[in-house]
Enzyme design. Sequence first.
Site, PDB file in Angstrom:
ATOM      1  N   CYS A  73      -7.382 -18.376  18.104  1.00 46.15           N
ATOM      2  CA  CYS A  73      -8.430 -19.137  18.805  1.00 46.15           C
ATOM      3  C   CYS A  73      -9.460 -18.192  19.402  1.00 46.15           C
ATOM      4  O   CYS A  73      -9.119 -17.273  20.151  1.00 46.15           O
ATOM      5  CB  CYS A  73      -7.804 -19.992  19.908  1.00 46.15           C
ATOM      6  SG  CYS A  73      -9.010 -20.757  21.013  1.00 46.15           S
ATOM      7  N   CYS A 121      -9.426 -18.290  23.467  1.00 38.36           N
ATOM      8  CA  CYS A 121      -8.279 -17.880  24.271  1.00 38.36           C
ATOM      9  C   CYS A 121      -8.493 -16.478  24.863  1.00 38.36           C
ATOM     10  O   CYS A 121      -9.202 -15.649  24.287  1.00 38.36           O
ATOM     11  CB  CYS A 121      -7.014 -17.898  23.417  1.00 38.36           C
ATOM     12  SG  CYS A 121      -6.242 -19.530  23.243  1.00 38.36           S
ATOM     13  N   HIS A 173      -4.463 -22.888  26.122  1.00 40.61           N
ATOM     14  CA  HIS A 173      -4.994 -23.495  24.905  1.00 40.61           C
ATOM     15  C   HIS A 173      -4.570 -24.962  24.778  1.00 40.61           C
ATOM     16  O   HIS A 173      -5.217 -25.741  24.075  1.00 40.61           O
ATOM     17  CB  HIS A 173      -4.481 -22.702  23.696  1.00 40.61           C
ATOM     18  CG  HIS A 173      -5.027 -23.129  22.375  1.00 40.61           C
ATOM     19  ND1 HIS A 173      -6.307 -22.836  21.965  1.00 40.61           N
ATOM     20  CD2 HIS A 173      -4.453 -23.842  21.369  1.00 40.61           C
ATOM     21  CE1 HIS A 173      -6.503 -23.337  20.754  1.00 40.61           C
ATOM     22  NE2 HIS A 173      -5.395 -23.946  20.367  1.00 40.61           N
ATOM     23  N   ASN A 202     -17.663 -32.127  24.829  1.00 39.19           N
ATOM     24  CA  ASN A 202     -17.229 -32.913  23.677  1.00 39.19           C
ATOM     25  C   ASN A 202     -15.723 -32.718  23.540  1.00 39.19           C
ATOM     26  O   ASN A 202     -15.258 -31.594  23.321  1.00 39.19           O
ATOM     27  CB  ASN A 202     -17.919 -32.453  22.392  1.00 39.19           C
ATOM     28  CG  ASN A 202     -19.399 -32.770  22.383  1.00 39.19           C
ATOM     29  OD1 ASN A 202     -19.818 -33.818  22.876  1.00 39.19           O
ATOM     30  ND2 ASN A 202     -20.197 -31.881  21.838  1.00 39.19           N
ATOM     31  N   SER A 229     -15.220 -28.445  17.430  1.00 40.39           N
ATOM     32  CA  SER A 229     -14.655 -27.612  16.365  1.00 40.39           C
ATOM     33  C   SER A 229     -13.497 -26.739  16.830  1.00 40.39           C
ATOM     34  O   SER A 229     -12.806 -26.144  16.007  1.00 40.39           O
ATOM     35  CB  SER A 229     -15.750 -26.719  15.760  1.00 40.39           C
ATOM     36  OG  SER A 229     -16.327 -25.894  16.760  1.00 40.39           O
ATOM     37  N   HIS A 266      -9.398 -25.691  21.995  1.00 38.51           N
ATOM     38  CA  HIS A 266      -9.240 -25.096  23.327  1.00 38.51           C
ATOM     39  C   HIS A 266     -10.166 -25.832  24.302  1.00 38.51           C
ATOM     40  O   HIS A 266     -11.369 -25.918  24.070  1.00 38.51           O
ATOM     41  CB  HIS A 266      -9.609 -23.610  23.296  1.00 38.51           C
ATOM     42  CG  HIS A 266      -9.218 -22.868  24.528  1.00 38.51           C
ATOM     43  ND1 HIS A 266      -8.222 -21.912  24.563  1.00 38.51           N
ATOM     44  CD2 HIS A 266      -9.677 -22.943  25.809  1.00 38.51           C
ATOM     45  CE1 HIS A 266      -8.105 -21.433  25.789  1.00 38.51           C
ATOM     46  NE2 HIS A 266      -8.974 -22.048  26.568  1.00 38.51           N
ATOM     47  N   HIS A 326     -12.838 -26.938  26.566  1.00 35.98           N
ATOM     48  CA  HIS A 326     -14.055 -26.252  26.980  1.00 35.98           C
ATOM     49  C   HIS A 326     -15.216 -27.221  27.054  1.00 35.98           C
ATOM     50  O   HIS A 326     -15.155 -28.341  26.537  1.00 35.98           O
ATOM     51  CB  HIS A 326     -14.399 -25.114  26.005  1.00 35.98           C
ATOM     52  CG  HIS A 326     -14.834 -25.577  24.650  1.00 35.98           C
ATOM     53  ND1 HIS A 326     -13.955 -26.041  23.690  1.00 35.98           N
ATOM     54  CD2 HIS A 326     -16.073 -25.654  24.089  1.00 35.98           C
ATOM     55  CE1 HIS A 326     -14.611 -26.370  22.602  1.00 35.98           C
ATOM     56  NE2 HIS A 326     -15.909 -26.162  22.812  1.00 35.98           N
ATOM     57  N   GLN A 384     -19.876 -27.179  27.513  1.00 33.89           N
ATOM     58  CA  GLN A 384     -21.052 -26.392  27.183  1.00 33.89           C
ATOM     59  C   GLN A 384     -22.165 -26.636  28.199  1.00 33.89           C
ATOM     60  O   GLN A 384     -22.169 -27.637  28.909  1.00 33.89           O
ATOM     61  CB  GLN A 384     -21.561 -26.735  25.787  1.00 33.89           C
ATOM     62  CG  GLN A 384     -20.584 -26.449  24.670  1.00 33.89           C
ATOM     63  CD  GLN A 384     -21.200 -26.667  23.302  1.00 33.89           C
ATOM     64  OE1 GLN A 384     -22.225 -26.073  22.964  1.00 33.89           O
ATOM     65  NE2 GLN A 384     -20.585 -27.530  22.509  1.00 33.89           N
TER      66      GLN A 384
END
Length: 347
Positions: free
Chosen positions: A52, A55, A115, A155, A163, A166, A168, A170
């Site tokens: 990943c 990570c 993760h 998202n 995509s 993990h 997250h 933006q």
Amino acid sequence: MSEFNMEDHPHRRYNPLTGEWVLVSPHRAKRPWQGQLEKVAEEKRPEHDPECYLCPGNDRIGGEKNPSYDGTYVFTNDFAALNLDALKGGVNEDDLFRAESEQGICRVICFSPRHDLTIPQMDVVAVKKVVDLWQEQYLDLGSRSEINYVQIFENKGSVMGCSNPHPHGQIWAQSSVPDEPAKESLRFKAYFDKHGKTLLADYLVKELDKEDRILIENDHFVALVPYWATWPFECMIISQRAIQHLGQMSEDEKTALAAIYRDLTIRYDNLFEVSFPYSAGIHQAPTDGEEHPEWHLHMHFYPPLLRSATVKKFMVGYEMLGNPQRDITPETSAERLRMLPKEHYKG
């Protein structure tokens, strides 16, 4: 003839934030959650995935190496949609062919080193660190002369185009104000000039009085299904105080936002006992150096699931060419979410 009833008859609802309408057709799906509930086999993810690129300690796609972070972590997107190096210029041919350059900064926020943990599986202390970072990033990016709006969003799930699993979010900070907050800015300004209060302050008072679309309430925030909701289980989080932006939030308010963010997403996961996909984002005042007393911080949640973990709502046909449309009323969605346990189904 029977009297008009919004729970039985097709009707349109007005969205005062955008000036747009949504068609509601409750007669098509009176009880959409009854019957078989299909489940999907959830992927079991490790706490750390050596492959990943988000990570701790791993190499990213762009060649940089992540530090061994133990909380939140933010970095500039290796494949950013916007950058500050964009040359300034534009095109304007007869008002029909127009283009203008756009500058900006795109960053990625890792919510946790784990993760395998999403927001509803993290504790409030950990989620508060995410909110802290949102505030820091808003103030940092918004202080730059090239940046006039800071859009923070998440998202969640591959169905929403995410995509990397993990957990997250933006940040896209840019020189112009994007269309959706720009629509709200116009409506907020007109309402504030007329009434001397924010649109969402008055709206929230009325929703709290009605109660039928309220999901969760704490000392500083309210989660509800908006009257004009388009997506089946669309929700909003609204600050009880008319906060213009994250930079104005106190420590108590940040903790309260973390708690209600976590609580709402727990309800989402519990609905179909799946890691519930959605796109979510914060709308707040532009960073153009102007005062914006008309603005009122809020967070939108747009999830696509309709009847089960595998049955989704698609915006096609009439929705793309005419108006957004929904079959279940916002009141039905709110009741369904309210009935769910407050503890995550995974324990």
